[in-house]
Structure formats: C-alpha cells, structure tokens
Design a protein around this motif. Structure first.
Motif, short mmCIF file in Angstrom:
data_model
loop_
_atom_site.label_atom_id
_atom_site.label_comp_id
_atom_site.label_asym_id
_atom_site.label_seq_id
_atom_site.Cartn_x
_atom_site.Cartn_y
_atom_site.Cartn_z
N GLU A 294 0.81 -1.22 0.00
CA GLU A 294 0.00 0.00 0.00
C GLU A 294 0.84 1.27 0.00
O GLU A 294 0.33 2.35 -0.27
N SER A 295 2.13 1.15 0.28
CA SER A 295 3.01 2.32 0.26
C SER A 295 3.54 2.62 -1.15
O SER A 295 4.09 3.68 -1.39
N PHE A 296 3.40 1.67 -2.07
CA PHE A 296 3.89 1.89 -3.43
C PHE A 296 3.13 3.04 -4.09
O PHE A 296 1.93 3.18 -3.92
N GLU A 297 3.86 3.83 -4.86
CA GLU A 297 3.25 4.90 -5.64
C GLU A 297 3.15 4.41 -7.08
O GLU A 297 4.11 3.92 -7.65
N TYR A 298 1.96 4.54 -7.67
CA TYR A 298 1.71 4.00 -8.99
C TYR A 298 1.82 5.05 -10.08
O TYR A 298 1.49 6.21 -9.88
N ARG A 299 2.27 4.61 -11.26
CA ARG A 299 2.25 5.44 -12.46
C ARG A 299 0.98 5.10 -13.22
O ARG A 299 0.65 3.94 -13.40
N GLN A 300 0.28 6.10 -13.67
CA GLN A 300 -0.95 5.87 -14.41
C GLN A 300 -0.73 6.22 -15.88
O GLN A 300 -0.16 7.25 -16.20
N GLY A 301 -1.16 5.33 -16.77
CA GLY A 301 -1.02 5.55 -18.20
C GLY A 301 -2.07 6.51 -18.74
O GLY A 301 -3.01 6.88 -18.05
N ALA A 302 -1.93 6.86 -20.00
CA ALA A 302 -2.85 7.80 -20.64
C ALA A 302 -4.28 7.27 -20.68
O ALA A 302 -5.24 8.03 -20.66
N ASP A 303 -4.44 5.94 -20.70
CA ASP A 303 -5.78 5.34 -20.75
C ASP A 303 -6.43 5.24 -19.38
O ASP A 303 -7.54 4.74 -19.24
N GLY A 304 -5.73 5.70 -18.33
CA GLY A 304 -6.29 5.66 -16.99
C GLY A 304 -5.92 4.42 -16.20
O GLY A 304 -6.16 4.35 -15.00
N TYR A 305 -5.32 3.42 -16.85
CA TYR A 305 -4.92 2.21 -16.14
C TYR A 305 -3.53 2.39 -15.55
O TYR A 305 -2.68 3.09 -16.10
N TYR A 306 -3.29 1.75 -14.44
CA TYR A 306 -1.98 1.82 -13.81
C TYR A 306 -1.00 0.95 -14.58
O TYR A 306 -1.31 -0.15 -14.98
N GLU A 307 0.20 1.47 -14.79
CA GLU A 307 1.21 0.77 -15.56
C GLU A 307 2.27 0.11 -14.67
O GLU A 307 2.99 -0.75 -15.12
N GLY A 308 2.39 0.53 -13.45
CA GLY A 308 3.41 -0.03 -12.58
C GLY A 308 3.75 0.93 -11.47
O GLY A 308 3.11 1.96 -11.31
N VAL A 309 4.75 0.59 -10.71
CA VAL A 309 5.15 1.44 -9.60
C VAL A 309 6.19 2.45 -10.07
O VAL A 309 6.79 2.29 -11.13
N THR A 310 6.38 3.49 -9.28
CA THR A 310 7.36 4.52 -9.63
C THR A 310 8.77 3.97 -9.47
O THR A 310 9.00 2.97 -8.80
N ASP A 311 9.71 4.65 -10.09
CA ASP A 311 11.10 4.23 -10.01
C ASP A 311 11.61 4.18 -8.57
O ASP A 311 12.46 3.37 -8.24
N ALA A 312 11.07 5.04 -7.70
CA ALA A 312 11.51 5.05 -6.30
C ALA A 312 11.27 3.70 -5.64
O ALA A 312 12.09 3.21 -4.86
N ASP A 313 10.14 3.05 -5.93
CA ASP A 313 9.85 1.75 -5.34
C ASP A 313 10.64 0.62 -5.98
O ASP A 313 10.79 -0.44 -5.40
N LEU A 314 11.14 0.83 -7.18
CA LEU A 314 11.92 -0.20 -7.87
C LEU A 314 13.38 -0.21 -7.43
O LEU A 314 14.13 -1.08 -7.84
N ARG A 315 13.78 0.74 -6.61
CA ARG A 315 15.16 0.79 -6.15
C ARG A 315 15.47 -0.29 -5.12
O ARG A 315 16.61 -0.51 -4.78
N TYR A 316 14.44 -0.97 -4.61
CA TYR A 316 14.63 -1.92 -3.52
C TYR A 316 14.23 -3.34 -3.90
O TYR A 316 13.39 -3.56 -4.76
N GLU A 317 14.86 -4.29 -3.22
CA GLU A 317 14.43 -5.68 -3.21
C GLU A 317 13.79 -5.91 -1.86
O GLU A 317 14.19 -5.29 -0.87
N TYR A 318 12.81 -6.80 -1.80
CA TYR A 318 12.09 -7.06 -0.56
C TYR A 318 12.18 -8.54 -0.20
O TYR A 318 12.33 -9.39 -1.08
N ALA A 319 12.05 -8.84 1.09
CA ALA A 319 12.10 -10.22 1.57
C ALA A 319 11.25 -10.36 2.82
O ALA A 319 10.85 -9.37 3.43
N ILE A 320 10.99 -11.61 3.18
CA ILE A 320 10.19 -11.92 4.37
C ILE A 320 10.69 -13.24 4.94
O ILE A 320 11.24 -14.07 4.20
#
Length: 188
Positions: A53-79
C-alpha cells in the motif's frame, strides 16, 4: 560463513558487476566496503500489506496503472517464511473494469522463490508462498476487509509443469518485511 570468505565473495562481486568499482573516491577497498553496506537487509517493521500500500503507482494515458514509480523499484524485498529468509517477487494484476463506474486500479501477486515443504520424505515438495492483494479473487476481496491482512496461498512448483494451488494459510498478517537497495540500477 567465515568472515574472510564473505569478503572474498564481495570482492569477486565488486569486480564482476560493471560500474561498482571505480578508481576514484577511495579506490577498491572503499568500494568493497560500500558494496558490503549495500548488501545489508533493513528490517522495515511493516506488514507485507503496508509495503504494497506504500507503493506509488504510475498511471497511463488510458487511466490504467502501468506499474510502480522508479523510487519503489530501487529496492528488493524479503520476508521470513517457513523458517527461511525468502526474497519476494512482485507482479502486477491489472483490473479490467466490468463497467465505467468501477475504479481503474492495480492489484498485486507477491511470491517467494521455490522452497521445500512437507513433514516427511513421502510428502516433500517444492512450493512457493503467494499473497494476493486487490485482485478479482473473491477470497482476496474478503480478506482486504480485514485491516493489515493479505490472502496467503501455497503454489506447488513442480519442475517443468504449470504451478498448482494447494491451499494456504488464508487471510492473515505477514511481516515484518525486509528490504535492501538493489545492487544494480533498475532500467526500463
């Protein structure tokens, strides 16, 4: 692993990854120390749902989300899951609106790498832990009504075959999540 072996691995990685080692700014020793620091996983003290829920999304011209912002792609996650430290892979789930009133949004499928599961030699198998967030799945939609929870499933991961769902832990909180900076910059 003995400390000297870890240093040897870090040294080899520093040489193998282009652009990590530079002749400027302190030389090879400083670059190896910086690489060691970058490899450390940071405990976020957030649940998996809070991370998504903390991810920031990029929205395409058609109104659909295309993915997360580059800031969220800077990290790898684990559990930590089933007694092991598991790296997480996130893949988006794009909604197809059933009518114009439905909000255009993006859901997520989150999974671990395959690992062994089973309590005896006769039922050992390779599985992945999978979590759903805001997909069309009815159980997922019900789970989202409970604060902080995600739907957990196990996915059987046989070699060379399509994965099969084999149950799971249901609607639950998962965490804490760990993260570290990617060793190599993300390129689209």
């Amino acid at each position: 692993m003995p400390k000297k072996n870890l240093s040897a691995i870090v040294f080899v990685m520093a040489i193998a990854i282009p652009g990590i080692v530079s002749a400027q700014g302190g030389g090879l020793v400083k670059d190896v120390e910086n690489l060691k620091a970058a490899m450390v996983w940071e405990r976020m003290d957030l649940t998996l749902r809070e991370v998504v829920e903390s991810f920031e999304y990029r929205q395409g011209a058609d109104g659909y989300y295309e993915g997360v912002t580059d800031a969220d792609l800077r990290y790898e996650y684990a559990i930590v899951r089933n007694g092991g430290f598991r790296v997480l892979t996130f893949s988006s789930w794009n909604w197809t609106p059933s009518n114009e009133a439905e909000v255009k949004r993006m859901g997520w499928r989150i999974m671990t790498e395959p690992y062994l599961s089973g309590d005896s030699l006769s039922n050992l198998r390779m599985v992945r832990s999978v979590w759903l967030y805001d997909t069309h799945e009815k159980l997922d939609q019900e789970c989202l009504k409970t604060s902080g929870h995600l739907l957990h499933l196990y996915l059987l991961a046989p070699t060379g075959a399509d994965p099969q769902g084999i149950g799971g832990r249901g609607c639950r909180k998962e965490g804490p999540v760990w993260r570290r900076a990617r060793l190599v910059d993300w390129v689209e």
